[in-house]
Enzyme design. Structure first.
Site, PDB file in Angstrom:
ATOM      1  N   TYR A   1       0.733  -1.413   0.042  1.00 25.59           N
ATOM      2  CA  TYR A   1      -0.105  -0.003  -0.098  1.00 25.59           C
ATOM      3  C   TYR A   1       0.847   1.444   0.079  1.00 25.59           C
ATOM      4  CZ  TYR A   1      -3.585   3.222   1.381  1.00 25.59           C
ATOM      5  OH  TYR A   1      -4.523   4.218   1.622  1.00 25.59           O
TER       6      TYR A   1
ATOM      7  N   LYS B   1       1.072   4.141  -2.808  1.00 27.79           N
ATOM      8  CA  LYS B   1       0.714   5.636  -2.505  1.00 27.79           C
ATOM      9  C   LYS B   1       1.940   6.555  -2.669  1.00 27.79           C
ATOM     10  CE  LYS B   1      -3.636   4.932  -1.731  1.00 27.79           C
ATOM     11  NZ  LYS B   1      -4.649   5.428  -2.236  1.00 27.79           N
TER      12      LYS B   1
END
Ligand code: NAP
Length: 244
Positions: free
Chosen positions: A152, A156
């Site tokens: 993640y 990002k």
């Protein structure tokens, strides 16, 4: 009515932050293309958005070909695309040592490639229009890293490099590309976290509370608005002061 006569594509609009963004842009005059994985959840979003201002489209953002087709459909339905908000995202948390290839790929393909797919899908239209606003939703995890979120956080952080590169590529055509990095916002995504995790996150938020989806929507609306015409390649962190 900062978005009167404008068309905005919002991905992941069925709930949480995406729905708040879609509602906010619609309340300020935009027509919304609400993107979700299934037609039923896209239609749910349409029902929640300012009456008559939205159409729902079902697509997996990771599927490049289908995203291209949806972008063409939106253009055929509305005639233009002024704003793109890449908000669709998911988590598959776990320590890197045990992370499956599938969990890595799903997160990168959805959060990072999905945003690229939509940017490519609208770029030509915005270049022809000689105007456009793109806002990508990152996360403080992408700024600081987070144990248990290597996939993640990488997706990002990747959005930051992607956004800055496209900000440079598209600036001469009056298209801005910016990022909003939320902290801990109350949605389905964070609702599943254990209480002890929430308590320890809260202890690190100077403003002493979790954010609401509307806090992110306000920041996105600003960056997508005419008032932000001289801002590009930037990241606005909306996190109650977690990351300074
Ligand atoms: P959420 O409540 O879980 O909603 C996620 C949205 O993304 C849903 O509309 C979902 O659609 C859509 N989506 C997921 N995978 C998709 C795919 N492959 N194709 C199309 N749509 C897809 O999440 P949220 O908390 O609102 O988060 C929204 C964004 O903010 C995400 O990018 C997230 O990483 C980011 N963010 C959230 C927080 C937070 O604290 N909540 C913090 C930092 C960043 P379906 O209805 O089809 O499932």
């Amino acid at each position: 009515m900062r978005f009167e006569n404008q068309v905005a594509i919002v991905t992941g609009a069925s709930r949480g932050i995406g729905l708040a963004i879609a509602k906010r842009l619609a309340d300020e005059g935009a027509k919304i293309a609400a993107i979700s994985r299934s037609q039923s959840s896209a239609d749910q979003a349409v029902a929640a958005i300012n009456e008559g201002r939205a159409k729902g489209y079902a697509v997996d953002v990771a599927d490049k070909k289908s995203v291209g087709e949806v972008c063409e459909k939106v253009l055929a339905d509305y005639g233009r695309v002024d704003v793109l908000v890449n908000n669709a995202g998911l988590t598959r948390d776990g320590l890197a040592m045990r992370m499956s290839e599938e969990d890595w790929d799903t997160v990168i393909d959805t959060n990072l490639k999905g945003a690229f797919n939509f940017m490519q899908g609208v770029m030509r239209t915005m270049i022809k229009q000689r105007s456009g606003r793109i806002v990508n939703i990152s996360s403080v995890s992408g700024l600081t890293g987070n144990a248990g979120q290597s996939n993640y956080a990488a997706s990002k952080a990747g959005l930051l490099g992607l956004s800055k590169s496209l900000a440079r590529e598209l600036a001469s055509r009056n298209i801005t590309v910016n990022v909003v990095a939320p902290g801990f916002i109350t949605t389905d995504m964070t609702g599943v976290l254990p209480e002890n995790v929430k308590t320890s996150v809260l202890a690190n938020i100077p403003l002493g509370k979790f954010g609401e989806p509307e806090d992110i929507a306000a920041a996105v609306a600003f960056l997508a608005s005419p008032e932000a015409k001289y801002i590009t390649g930037q990241c606005l962190t909306v996190d109650g002061g977690m990351v300074m």
